[in-house]
Design a protein around this motif. Structure first.
Motif, PDB file in Angstrom:
ATOM      1  N   GLN A 108      83.635  -2.411  -4.338  1.00  0.00           N
ATOM      2  CA  GLN A 108      82.563  -1.375  -4.094  1.00  0.00           C
ATOM      3  C   GLN A 108      82.055  -1.513  -2.782  1.00  0.00           C
ATOM      4  O   GLN A 108      81.855  -2.539  -2.033  1.00  0.00           O
ATOM      5  CB  GLN A 108      81.488  -1.816  -5.293  1.00  0.00           C
ATOM      6  CG  GLN A 108      81.665  -0.821  -6.379  1.00  0.00           C
ATOM      7  CD  GLN A 108      80.300  -0.938  -7.391  1.00  0.00           C
ATOM      8  OE1 GLN A 108      79.240  -0.991  -6.864  1.00  0.00           O
ATOM      9  NE2 GLN A 108      80.741  -1.219  -8.554  1.00  0.00           N
ATOM     10  N   VAL A 109      81.288  -0.428  -2.252  1.00  0.00           N
ATOM     11  CA  VAL A 109      80.538  -0.243  -1.102  1.00  0.00           C
ATOM     12  C   VAL A 109      79.530   0.340  -1.452  1.00  0.00           C
ATOM     13  O   VAL A 109      79.509   1.578  -2.159  1.00  0.00           O
ATOM     14  CB  VAL A 109      81.276   0.607   0.110  1.00  0.00           C
ATOM     15  CG1 VAL A 109      80.474   0.750   1.200  1.00  0.00           C
ATOM     16  CG2 VAL A 109      82.497  -0.120   0.356  1.00  0.00           C
ATOM     17  N   GLN A 110      78.175  -0.328  -1.194  1.00  0.00           N
ATOM     18  CA  GLN A 110      76.874   0.496  -1.680  1.00  0.00           C
ATOM     19  C   GLN A 110      75.731   0.172  -0.605  1.00  0.00           C
ATOM     20  O   GLN A 110      76.032  -0.709   0.396  1.00  0.00           O
ATOM     21  CB  GLN A 110      76.465  -0.229  -3.029  1.00  0.00           C
ATOM     22  CG  GLN A 110      77.179  -0.188  -4.001  1.00  0.00           C
ATOM     23  CD  GLN A 110      76.434  -0.714  -5.107  1.00  0.00           C
ATOM     24  OE1 GLN A 110      75.400  -0.404  -5.778  1.00  0.00           O
ATOM     25  NE2 GLN A 110      77.175  -2.154  -5.829  1.00  0.00           N
ATOM     26  N   SER A 111      74.836   1.256  -0.450  1.00  0.00           N
ATOM     27  CA  SER A 111      73.614   0.721   0.237  1.00  0.00           C
ATOM     28  C   SER A 111      72.666   0.048  -0.295  1.00  0.00           C
ATOM     29  O   SER A 111      72.541   0.071  -1.541  1.00  0.00           O
ATOM     30  CB  SER A 111      73.156   2.158   0.604  1.00  0.00           C
ATOM     31  OG  SER A 111      73.855   2.928   1.488  1.00  0.00           O
ATOM     32  N   ASN A 112      72.280  -0.840   0.506  1.00  0.00           N
ATOM     33  CA  ASN A 112      71.103  -1.972  -0.347  1.00  0.00           C
ATOM     34  C   ASN A 112      69.855  -1.590   0.248  1.00  0.00           C
ATOM     35  O   ASN A 112      69.528  -1.584   1.441  1.00  0.00           O
ATOM     36  CB  ASN A 112      71.532  -3.356   0.175  1.00  0.00           C
ATOM     37  CG  ASN A 112      72.642  -3.953  -0.400  1.00  0.00           C
ATOM     38  OD1 ASN A 112      73.015  -3.998  -1.501  1.00  0.00           O
ATOM     39  ND2 ASN A 112      73.605  -4.455   0.603  1.00  0.00           N
ATOM     40  N   PHE A 113      68.919  -1.198  -0.716  1.00  0.00           N
ATOM     41  CA  PHE A 113      67.569  -0.643  -0.443  1.00  0.00           C
ATOM     42  C   PHE A 113      66.496  -1.767  -0.979  1.00  0.00           C
ATOM     43  O   PHE A 113      65.179  -1.132  -0.851  1.00  0.00           O
ATOM     44  CB  PHE A 113      67.458   0.644  -0.823  1.00  0.00           C
ATOM     45  CG  PHE A 113      68.095   1.829  -0.384  1.00  0.00           C
ATOM     46  CD1 PHE A 113      67.790   2.365   1.068  1.00  0.00           C
ATOM     47  CD2 PHE A 113      69.115   2.328  -0.993  1.00  0.00           C
ATOM     48  CE1 PHE A 113      68.488   3.236   1.285  1.00  0.00           C
ATOM     49  CE2 PHE A 113      69.725   3.387  -0.684  1.00  0.00           C
ATOM     50  CZ  PHE A 113      69.690   3.832   0.685  1.00  0.00           C
ATOM     51  N   HIS A 114      67.016  -2.876  -1.431  1.00  0.00           N
ATOM     52  CA  HIS A 114      65.932  -3.710  -1.799  1.00  0.00           C
ATOM     53  C   HIS A 114      65.172  -4.537  -1.066  1.00  0.00           C
ATOM     54  O   HIS A 114      64.143  -5.052  -1.152  1.00  0.00           O
ATOM     55  CB  HIS A 114      66.606  -4.682  -3.063  1.00  0.00           C
ATOM     56  CG  HIS A 114      67.951  -5.588  -2.488  1.00  0.00           C
ATOM     57  ND1 HIS A 114      68.940  -4.941  -2.639  1.00  0.00           N
ATOM     58  CD2 HIS A 114      68.041  -6.486  -1.621  1.00  0.00           C
ATOM     59  CE1 HIS A 114      70.141  -5.887  -2.225  1.00  0.00           C
ATOM     60  NE2 HIS A 114      69.288  -6.736  -1.566  1.00  0.00           N
ATOM     61  N   ARG A 115      65.530  -4.560   0.298  1.00  0.00           N
ATOM     62  CA  ARG A 115      64.642  -5.010   1.490  1.00  0.00           C
ATOM     63  C   ARG A 115      64.417  -4.048   2.262  1.00  0.00           C
ATOM     64  O   ARG A 115      65.378  -3.822   3.162  1.00  0.00           O
ATOM     65  CB  ARG A 115      65.471  -6.345   2.138  1.00  0.00           C
ATOM     66  CG  ARG A 115      65.496  -7.550   1.456  1.00  0.00           C
ATOM     67  CD  ARG A 115      66.120  -8.684   2.350  1.00  0.00           C
ATOM     68  NE  ARG A 115      66.204  -9.819   1.624  1.00  0.00           N
ATOM     69  CZ  ARG A 115      67.315 -10.442   1.440  1.00  0.00           C
ATOM     70  NH1 ARG A 115      68.444  -9.925   2.343  1.00  0.00           N
ATOM     71  NH2 ARG A 115      67.612 -11.729   0.752  1.00  0.00           N
ATOM     72  N   PRO A 116      63.349  -3.297   1.905  1.00  0.00           N
ATOM     73  CA  PRO A 116      63.041  -2.222   2.924  1.00  0.00           C
ATOM     74  C   PRO A 116      62.919  -2.339   4.329  1.00  0.00           C
ATOM     75  O   PRO A 116      63.033  -1.324   5.128  1.00  0.00           O
ATOM     76  CB  PRO A 116      61.482  -1.842   2.506  1.00  0.00           C
ATOM     77  CG  PRO A 116      61.523  -2.286   1.039  1.00  0.00           C
ATOM     78  CD  PRO A 116      62.200  -3.708   1.387  1.00  0.00           C
ATOM     79  N   GLU A 117      62.573  -3.739   4.716  1.00  0.00           N
ATOM     80  CA  GLU A 117      62.805  -3.944   6.334  1.00  0.00           C
ATOM     81  C   GLU A 117      64.010  -4.164   6.787  1.00  0.00           C
ATOM     82  O   GLU A 117      64.259  -4.363   8.128  1.00  0.00           O
ATOM     83  CB  GLU A 117      61.494  -4.970   6.526  1.00  0.00           C
ATOM     84  CG  GLU A 117      60.138  -4.458   6.589  1.00  0.00           C
ATOM     85  CD  GLU A 117      59.793  -3.253   7.383  1.00  0.00           C
ATOM     86  OE1 GLU A 117      60.055  -3.247   8.296  1.00  0.00           O
ATOM     87  OE2 GLU A 117      59.578  -2.240   6.750  1.00  0.00           O
ATOM     88  N   ASP A 118      64.914  -4.586   5.954  1.00  0.00           N
ATOM     89  CA  ASP A 118      66.270  -5.004   6.350  1.00  0.00           C
ATOM     90  C   ASP A 118      67.243  -4.318   5.633  1.00  0.00           C
ATOM     91  O   ASP A 118      67.912  -4.903   4.594  1.00  0.00           O
ATOM     92  CB  ASP A 118      66.432  -6.494   6.333  1.00  0.00           C
ATOM     93  CG  ASP A 118      67.821  -6.905   6.742  1.00  0.00           C
ATOM     94  OD1 ASP A 118      68.493  -6.388   7.423  1.00  0.00           O
ATOM     95  OD2 ASP A 118      68.186  -8.004   6.261  1.00  0.00           O
ATOM     96  N   LEU A 119      67.356  -2.913   6.006  1.00  0.00           N
ATOM     97  CA  LEU A 119      68.581  -2.107   5.151  1.00  0.00           C
ATOM     98  C   LEU A 119      69.729  -2.571   5.484  1.00  0.00           C
ATOM     99  O   LEU A 119      70.268  -2.997   6.778  1.00  0.00           O
ATOM    100  CB  LEU A 119      68.209  -0.679   5.338  1.00  0.00           C
ATOM    101  CG  LEU A 119      66.930  -0.114   4.979  1.00  0.00           C
ATOM    102  CD1 LEU A 119      66.845   1.420   5.252  1.00  0.00           C
ATOM    103  CD2 LEU A 119      66.752  -0.405   3.537  1.00  0.00           C
ATOM    104  N   SER A 120      70.891  -2.456   4.520  1.00  0.00           N
ATOM    105  CA  SER A 120      72.067  -2.900   4.778  1.00  0.00           C
ATOM    106  C   SER A 120      73.098  -2.181   3.920  1.00  0.00           C
ATOM    107  O   SER A 120      72.783  -1.593   3.025  1.00  0.00           O
ATOM    108  CB  SER A 120      72.376  -4.412   4.383  1.00  0.00           C
ATOM    109  OG  SER A 120      72.171  -4.695   3.053  1.00  0.00           O
ATOM    110  N   VAL A 121      74.181  -2.211   4.506  1.00  0.00           N
ATOM    111  CA  VAL A 121      75.240  -1.746   3.732  1.00  0.00           C
ATOM    112  C   VAL A 121      76.345  -2.887   3.154  1.00  0.00           C
ATOM    113  O   VAL A 121      76.428  -3.550   3.933  1.00  0.00           O
ATOM    114  CB  VAL A 121      76.346  -0.832   4.539  1.00  0.00           C
ATOM    115  CG1 VAL A 121      77.694  -0.409   3.917  1.00  0.00           C
ATOM    116  CG2 VAL A 121      75.549   0.541   4.961  1.00  0.00           C
ATOM    117  N   GLY A 122      76.516  -2.826   1.926  1.00  0.00           N
ATOM    118  CA  GLY A 122      77.099  -3.901   1.319  1.00  0.00           C
ATOM    119  C   GLY A 122      78.533  -3.521   0.945  1.00  0.00           C
ATOM    120  O   GLY A 122      78.830  -2.557   0.558  1.00  0.00           O
TER     121      GLY A 122
END
Ligand SMILES: [Zn+2]
Length: 163
Positions: free
Chosen positions: A97-111
């Motif tokens: 899977q590839v997903q956008s991570n939004f759970h840390r608003p100050e450190d957005l990431s693509v997982g």
């Protein structure tokens, strides 16, 4: 990179723009600065219909993961993080899977969640993890990250569909 900044790192002139949403534009030179997004890499290791999870120092469980370092190739980063956190050497056999991570608003990431296959090593928690353990799909503990949860839920559905 500290973000947002007020002066162009290239020429020192003030920058303008809606920091964090649009790129910042230099008023003097053609530079545009995009807020950097981190890349997270995780390895899903399933053996005997059990998934390997790690417990973090803060108590939550997650799929073993870490951040891509500058200049590093993503699959190599995933193998490195997995080795550091679980003691196991894996080969990468696919992308789950590839997903956008939004759970840390100050450190957005693509997982990126890779599928791994164990090559060698001895299972032992390391780095950010205090425990590593294989779980059946019906005994998954509380999962820290919502995107890990989605990966796990999809795995559970696939297990259900073949039993
Ligand atoms: Zn400039």
């Amino acid at each position: 990179m500290l973000w947002p900044f007020r002066f162009c790192p290239a020429c020192g002139t003030p920058v303008h723009g809606e920091a964090g949403v649009a790129p910042l534009n230099c008023e003097a030179c053609p530079e545009r600065f995009f807020r950097p997004v981190s890349v997270g890499v995780a390895v899903v290791l399933i053996e005997n219909r059990q998934m390997l999870l790690g417990r973090r120092r803060d108590g939550g469980w997650c799929i073993p993961c870490g951040y891509l370092e500058w200049g590093e190739e993503v699959a190599s980063a995933a193998r490195r993080e997995f080795r550091e956190e679980t003691g196991l050497e894996v080969e990468i056999v696919g992308i789950r899977q590839v997903q956008s991570n939004f759970h840390r608003p100050e450190d957005l990431s693509v997982g990126i969640w890779f599928d791994g296959r164990r090559l060698s090593g001895e299972l032992q928690a390391g780095d950010d993890l205090v425990a590593v353990q294989f779980f059946d799909c019906w005994e998954i503990p509380e999962i820290l990250f919502p995107t890990d949860r989605r990966v796990i839920d999809e795995w559970i559905r696939s297990v259900d569909s073949i039993t």
